[in-house]
Design an enzyme around this catalytic site. Structure first.
Site, PDB file in Angstrom:
ATOM      1  N   ALA A   1      -5.266  -2.493   9.874  1.00 53.15           N
ATOM      2  CA  ALA A   1      -3.971  -3.291   9.699  1.00 53.15           C
ATOM      3  C   ALA A   1      -4.531  -4.838  10.360  1.00 53.15           C
ATOM      4  O   ALA A   1      -4.784  -4.814  11.428  1.00 53.15           O
ATOM      5  CB  ALA A   1      -2.931  -2.868  10.385  1.00 53.15           C
TER       6      ALA A   1
ATOM      7  N   CYS B   1       0.821  -1.227  -0.205  1.00 51.20           N
ATOM      8  CA  CYS B   1       0.042   0.015  -0.214  1.00 51.20           C
ATOM      9  C   CYS B   1       0.899   1.227   0.058  1.00 51.20           C
ATOM     10  O   CYS B   1       0.597   2.216  -0.707  1.00 51.20           O
ATOM     11  CB  CYS B   1      -0.890  -0.036   1.258  1.00 51.20           C
ATOM     12  SG  CYS B   1      -0.311   0.017   2.812  1.00 51.20           S
TER      13      CYS B   1
ATOM     14  N   ASN C   1      -5.295   2.743   3.104  1.00 46.63           N
ATOM     15  CA  ASN C   1      -4.028   1.908   2.351  1.00 46.63           C
ATOM     16  C   ASN C   1      -4.650   0.559   1.791  1.00 46.63           C
ATOM     17  O   ASN C   1      -4.111   0.012   0.968  1.00 46.63           O
ATOM     18  CB  ASN C   1      -3.385   1.470   3.783  1.00 46.63           C
ATOM     19  CG  ASN C   1      -4.290   1.151   4.867  1.00 46.63           C
ATOM     20  OD1 ASN C   1      -5.342   1.619   5.249  1.00 46.63           O
ATOM     21  ND2 ASN C   1      -4.150   0.029   5.746  1.00 46.63           N
TER      22      ASN C   1
ATOM     23  N   PRO D   1      -4.651  -9.085  10.550  1.00 44.82           N
ATOM     24  CA  PRO D   1      -3.603 -10.072  10.598  1.00 44.82           C
ATOM     25  C   PRO D   1      -2.456 -10.323   9.541  1.00 44.82           C
ATOM     26  O   PRO D   1      -1.281 -10.412   9.843  1.00 44.82           O
ATOM     27  CB  PRO D   1      -4.410 -11.514  10.856  1.00 44.82           C
ATOM     28  CG  PRO D   1      -5.858 -10.850  11.083  1.00 44.82           C
ATOM     29  CD  PRO D   1      -5.890  -9.587  10.409  1.00 44.82           C
TER      30      PRO D   1
ATOM     31  N   THR E   1      -1.398  -7.678   7.325  1.00 47.21           N
ATOM     32  CA  THR E   1      -0.678  -6.476   7.384  1.00 47.21           C
ATOM     33  C   THR E   1       0.486  -6.813   8.431  1.00 47.21           C
ATOM     34  O   THR E   1       1.515  -6.778   8.301  1.00 47.21           O
ATOM     35  CB  THR E   1      -1.206  -5.486   7.418  1.00 47.21           C
ATOM     36  OG1 THR E   1      -2.470  -5.323   6.403  1.00 47.21           O
ATOM     37  CG2 THR E   1      -0.467  -4.262   7.481  1.00 47.21           C
ATOM     38  N   ARG E   2      -0.092  -7.091   9.717  1.00 44.40           N
ATOM     39  CA  ARG E   2       0.892  -7.445  10.965  1.00 44.40           C
ATOM     40  C   ARG E   2       1.691  -8.588  10.557  1.00 44.40           C
ATOM     41  O   ARG E   2       3.033  -8.465  11.165  1.00 44.40           O
ATOM     42  CB  ARG E   2      -0.031  -7.626  12.157  1.00 44.40           C
ATOM     43  CG  ARG E   2      -1.000  -6.158  12.561  1.00 44.40           C
ATOM     44  CD  ARG E   2      -1.995  -6.656  13.635  1.00 44.40           C
ATOM     45  NE  ARG E   2      -2.907  -5.554  13.559  1.00 44.40           N
ATOM     46  CZ  ARG E   2      -2.701  -4.236  14.164  1.00 44.40           C
ATOM     47  NH1 ARG E   2      -1.664  -3.888  14.824  1.00 44.40           N
ATOM     48  NH2 ARG E   2      -3.618  -3.371  14.289  1.00 44.40           N
ATOM     49  N   GLN E   3       1.621  -9.535   9.954  1.00 45.63           N
ATOM     50  CA  GLN E   3       2.609 -10.552   9.686  1.00 45.63           C
ATOM     51  C   GLN E   3       3.523 -10.259   8.525  1.00 45.63           C
ATOM     52  O   GLN E   3       4.494 -11.232   8.620  1.00 45.63           O
ATOM     53  CB  GLN E   3       1.800 -11.844   9.454  1.00 45.63           C
ATOM     54  CG  GLN E   3       0.757 -12.560  10.762  1.00 45.63           C
ATOM     55  CD  GLN E   3      -0.088 -13.570  10.183  1.00 45.63           C
ATOM     56  OE1 GLN E   3      -0.129 -14.102   9.034  1.00 45.63           O
ATOM     57  NE2 GLN E   3      -0.912 -13.970  11.131  1.00 45.63           N
ATOM     58  N   ASN E   4       3.237  -9.202   7.938  1.00 49.50           N
ATOM     59  CA  ASN E   4       4.036  -8.923   6.775  1.00 49.50           C
ATOM     60  C   ASN E   4       4.684  -7.688   6.845  1.00 49.50           C
ATOM     61  O   ASN E   4       5.113  -7.018   5.811  1.00 49.50           O
ATOM     62  CB  ASN E   4       3.334  -9.066   5.579  1.00 49.50           C
ATOM     63  CG  ASN E   4       2.926 -10.422   5.009  1.00 49.50           C
ATOM     64  OD1 ASN E   4       3.524 -11.245   4.637  1.00 49.50           O
ATOM     65  ND2 ASN E   4       1.693 -10.717   5.235  1.00 49.50           N
TER      66      ASN E   4
END
Length: 295
Positions: free
Chosen positions: A157, A125, A266, A159, A161-164
């Site tokens: 954000a 994004c 985003n 899961p 997004t947070r894992q990446n």
């Protein structure tokens, strides 16, 4: 009207927002939404909208020759597994994860160069928001260094997004160089927990060789208008600020509100860019007589 049949893998926030955007496509007909959790809200919503929905994973669409294009809205690690399977099944992959197996595509900058690829990557994004600005400035001023800070609402954000996060920073930085043209790139992401949620804001810092203010200003404004053709909520928040050879540009992205809240710009810029790329690829497929026979 004949359209190219497509599937979405990943019935999460990005997959569902993309599903709503593809409803308006002149070239793509969404056929199937693929997940792995039978009771997921995304699959339930897909069925309500009249699409095929399966929880049997990618295997459910492999071998289906009617589906020519697949949007992967899962995560970097799942796409690493999906990519070779899709390639073997002769399906075109539009990758919305940071896996970056295929070449980076930012519609306003380079979609024409990658239109014949079997797997294209939508960067991130932050990359979709900032690479066009770096590319525009590089075109007229030779960018030596580019640094971006993408600030998004924590609520937007999920899961995936947070894992990446690591993949986000690495992929975005590389796209600033490979697509934006900067000699060196750096990316930072900030998840802002403020309530009410903030909309996506991006700050672009560049160091240039030719700091001609008038020329840079015109290039940035022209590029913003180009991105707005497929992301209407893309805005120049603060016009270029000049300090010697340093240029600072501030942007914001307001979502269209198709499925997600407007503060989730985003996610909106990713799905809008993916639709724009998918439309270009599908349009090219439909121009080929042999494609019409099998679609």
């Amino acid at each position: 009207m004949v359209k190219v049949k497509a599937a979405i893998i990943g019935p999460g926030n990005i997959g569902m927002d993309l599903m709503f955007k593809l409803i308006d496509s002149d070239y793509i007909e969404l056929d199937t939404v693929v997940g792995i959790v039978p009771e997921s809200n995304g699959l339930k919503l897909a069925r309500e909208k009249g699409y095929n929905a399966t929880h049997e994973g990618i295997e459910a669409i492999l071998g289906n020759k009617d589906i020519k294009m697949v949007f992967d809205a899962t995560g970097a690690r799942p796409h690493m597994k999906h990519a070779p399977l899709l390639e073997k099944d002769d399906k075109i992959a539009v990758d919305l994860t940071p896996a970056a197996i295929g070449p980076y595509v930012v519609p306003a900058v380079n979609v024409g160069k990658q239109i014949n690829e079997k797997n294209v990557n939508m960067v991130t994004c932050g990359g979709q928001a900032t690479v066009p600005i770096v590319a525009a400035i590089n075109e007229v001023a030779d960018v030596k260094y580019a640094e971006i800070v993408a600030t998004i609402s924590s609520r937007s954000a999920g899961p995936g997004t947070r894992q990446n996060i690591d993949e986000f920073t690495q992929t975005t930085a590389k796209a600033l160089e490979d697509v934006g043209g900067a000699e060196q790139g750096k990316a930072i992401i900030v998840l802002n927990p403020a309530e009410p949620p903030i909309i996506m804001r991006d700050t672009v810092y560049v160091r240039v060789a030719n700091p001609d203010e008038k020329v840079i200003m015109e290039a940035v404004e022209k590029m913003v208008a180009k991105v707005q053709q497929y992301v209407p909520g893309y805005r120049l928040k603060v016009p270029p600020i000049f300090e010697g050879d340093k240029v600072t540009v501030m942007l914001e992205v307001v979502g269209a509100g198709h499925y997600l809240p407007k503060y989730a710009g985003n996610l909106d810029i990713m799905t809008s860019a993916a639709k724009a790329v998918g439309d270009k690829i599908a349009q090219k497929l439909l121009e080929k007589p042999e494609a019409r026979e099998v679609i």
